[in-house]
Design a protein around this motif. Structure first.
Motif, mmCIF file in Angstrom:
data_model
loop_
_atom_site.group_PDB
_atom_site.id
_atom_site.type_symbol
_atom_site.label_atom_id
_atom_site.label_comp_id
_atom_site.label_asym_id
_atom_site.label_seq_id
_atom_site.Cartn_x
_atom_site.Cartn_y
_atom_site.Cartn_z
ATOM 1 N N SER A 1 -8.180 13.770 -11.290
ATOM 2 C CA SER A 1 -8.577 12.723 -10.605
ATOM 3 C C SER A 1 -10.126 12.198 -11.672
ATOM 4 N N ARG A 2 -9.926 11.265 -11.769
ATOM 5 C CA ARG A 2 -11.094 10.963 -12.682
ATOM 6 C C ARG A 2 -12.235 10.438 -11.446
ATOM 7 N N GLY A 3 -12.050 10.543 -10.293
ATOM 8 C CA GLY A 3 -13.698 10.759 -8.568
ATOM 9 C C GLY A 3 -12.354 9.009 -7.481
ATOM 10 N N GLY A 4 -11.224 8.928 -8.516
ATOM 11 C CA GLY A 4 -10.947 8.063 -7.051
ATOM 12 C C GLY A 4 -11.558 6.216 -7.612
ATOM 13 N N ILE A 5 -11.281 5.382 -6.617
ATOM 14 C CA ILE A 5 -11.931 3.804 -6.602
ATOM 15 C C ILE A 5 -13.251 3.666 -5.668
ATOM 16 N N ILE B 1 0.906 -1.170 -0.094
ATOM 17 C CA ILE B 1 0.138 0.010 0.021
ATOM 18 C C ILE B 1 1.014 0.952 0.037
ATOM 19 N N LYS B 2 1.042 1.992 -0.820
ATOM 20 C CA LYS B 2 1.709 2.947 -1.479
ATOM 21 C C LYS B 2 1.149 4.185 -1.733
ATOM 22 N N PRO B 3 1.431 5.457 -0.652
ATOM 23 C CA PRO B 3 0.509 6.752 -0.923
ATOM 24 C C PRO B 3 1.588 7.840 -2.275
ATOM 25 N N VAL B 4 1.431 7.308 -3.607
ATOM 26 C CA VAL B 4 1.542 8.403 -4.161
ATOM 27 C C VAL B 4 0.534 8.463 -5.198
ATOM 28 N N GLY B 5 0.902 9.935 -5.896
ATOM 29 C CA GLY B 5 0.363 10.186 -7.791
ATOM 30 C C GLY B 5 -0.852 10.889 -6.712
ATOM 31 N N GLY B 6 -0.363 11.013 -6.040
ATOM 32 C CA GLY B 6 -2.200 12.428 -5.716
ATOM 33 C C GLY B 6 -1.911 12.407 -4.236
ATOM 34 N N ASP B 7 -2.632 12.695 -3.736
ATOM 35 C CA ASP B 7 -3.416 13.063 -1.963
ATOM 36 C C ASP B 7 -4.292 12.415 -1.490
ATOM 37 N N CYS C 1 -0.599 -8.436 -3.826
ATOM 38 C CA CYS C 1 -1.910 -6.808 -4.062
ATOM 39 C C CYS C 1 -0.964 -5.568 -4.827
ATOM 40 N N VAL C 2 -0.793 -4.266 -4.769
ATOM 41 C CA VAL C 2 -1.068 -2.859 -4.655
ATOM 42 C C VAL C 2 -1.846 -2.264 -5.022
ATOM 43 N N LEU C 3 -1.623 -1.558 -3.694
ATOM 44 C CA LEU C 3 -2.624 -0.342 -4.398
ATOM 45 C C LEU C 3 -2.244 0.647 -3.945
ATOM 46 N N TYR C 4 -2.580 2.241 -5.046
ATOM 47 C CA TYR C 4 -1.591 3.106 -4.756
ATOM 48 C C TYR C 4 -2.618 4.181 -4.384
ATOM 49 N N SER C 5 -2.120 5.646 -3.098
ATOM 50 C CA SER C 5 -3.065 6.305 -2.664
ATOM 51 C C SER C 5 -4.222 6.783 -4.048
ATOM 52 N N GLY C 6 -2.905 7.439 -5.019
ATOM 53 C CA GLY C 6 -3.968 8.175 -6.286
ATOM 54 C C GLY C 6 -4.009 9.368 -5.358
ATOM 55 N N ASN C 7 -5.988 9.151 -6.632
ATOM 56 C CA ASN C 7 -7.353 10.012 -6.000
ATOM 57 C C ASN C 7 -7.861 9.553 -5.144
ATOM 58 N N GLY C 8 -7.531 8.219 -4.309
ATOM 59 C CA GLY C 8 -8.551 7.879 -3.398
ATOM 60 C C GLY C 8 -8.780 6.348 -3.694
ATOM 61 N N ILE C 9 -8.758 5.527 -3.018
ATOM 62 C CA ILE C 9 -9.635 3.906 -2.658
ATOM 63 C C ILE C 9 -9.865 4.084 -1.591
ATOM 64 N N THR C 10 -11.380 3.489 -1.297
ATOM 65 C CA THR C 10 -12.648 3.697 -0.584
ATOM 66 C C THR C 10 -12.981 1.963 -0.623
ATOM 67 N N ILE C 11 -12.426 0.924 0.248
ATOM 68 C CA ILE C 11 -12.977 0.268 0.154
ATOM 69 C C ILE C 11 -14.045 -0.454 0.833
ATOM 70 N N ALA D 1 -5.074 1.166 -8.791
ATOM 71 C CA ALA D 1 -4.080 2.678 -9.173
ATOM 72 C C ALA D 1 -5.443 3.621 -9.636
ATOM 73 N N PRO D 2 -6.056 4.796 -8.987
ATOM 74 C CA PRO D 2 -6.178 5.645 -8.723
ATOM 75 C C PRO D 2 -6.623 6.704 -9.006
#
Length: 162
Positions: free
Chosen positions: A104-108, A39-45, A60-70, A83-84
């Motif tokens: 951003s396209r809205g994250g995931i 889990i890597k905070p990169v590519g956005g806030d 699995c790899v999760l980049y923070s980018g524009n946000g991930i809500t699971i 990859a958001p």
């Protein structure tokens, strides 16, 4: 900021990086994160929020980018990438790295009770509604209806015969 529940089960071989830019990574009760998850905070806030009783399997790899809500009780099989974020590439005069990122396209957003099959890629702007099943080796960059099955062929509702 890392906020990990005492009731989460995180493998000692998982790699969860703290943010240097203020991104929050929040992992709720009952979450299981297997070995070799990154889990890597990169590519956005954007923040990464993982709901109760969710399982994320090896590789699995999760980049923070524009946000991930699971959401809650989500099952993510091995070797999936979330990859958001999207690199900008329009200018031929500037390297892709120097152009940084597209808007951003809205994250995931992944709602509750979703199953994502092995080797799937989930991109910025993806919305996977409650109860959906994403088949192995899928690419998701738009909205998947609730209780539907996406297996690389036409999407169908759960219980619907093909």
């Amino acid at each position: 900021m890392l906020q990990i529940s005492d009731q989460a089960n995180i493998s000692k071989y998982a790699d969860i990086e703290p943010s240097v830019r203020g991104t929050k990574i929040i992992i709720h009760d009952g979450v299981m994160i297997d070995s070799f998850v990154k889990i890597k905070p990169v590519g956005g806030d954007g923040d990464v929020i993982i709901g109760k009783n969710t399982n994320i399997n090896s590789g699995c790899v999760l980049y923070s980018g524009n946000g991930i809500t699971i959401g809650e009780s989500v099952q993510i099989a091995s070797n999936c990438t979330l990859a958001p974020v999207n690199h900008e590439y329009q200018s031929k005069e500037v390297t892709i790295k120097e152009q940084r990122f597209m808007p951003s396209r809205g994250g995931i957003l992944i709602e509750d009770d979703v199953w994502i099959g092995a080797n799937s890629v989930i991109l910025d702007g993806a919305i996977i509604r409650k109860g959906a099943v994403i088949g192995a080796n899928s690419l998701v960059n738009g909205e998947i209806e609730e209780y539907s099955v996406n297996v690389g062929s036409p999407v169908r509702k759960i219980g619907e015969r093909t």
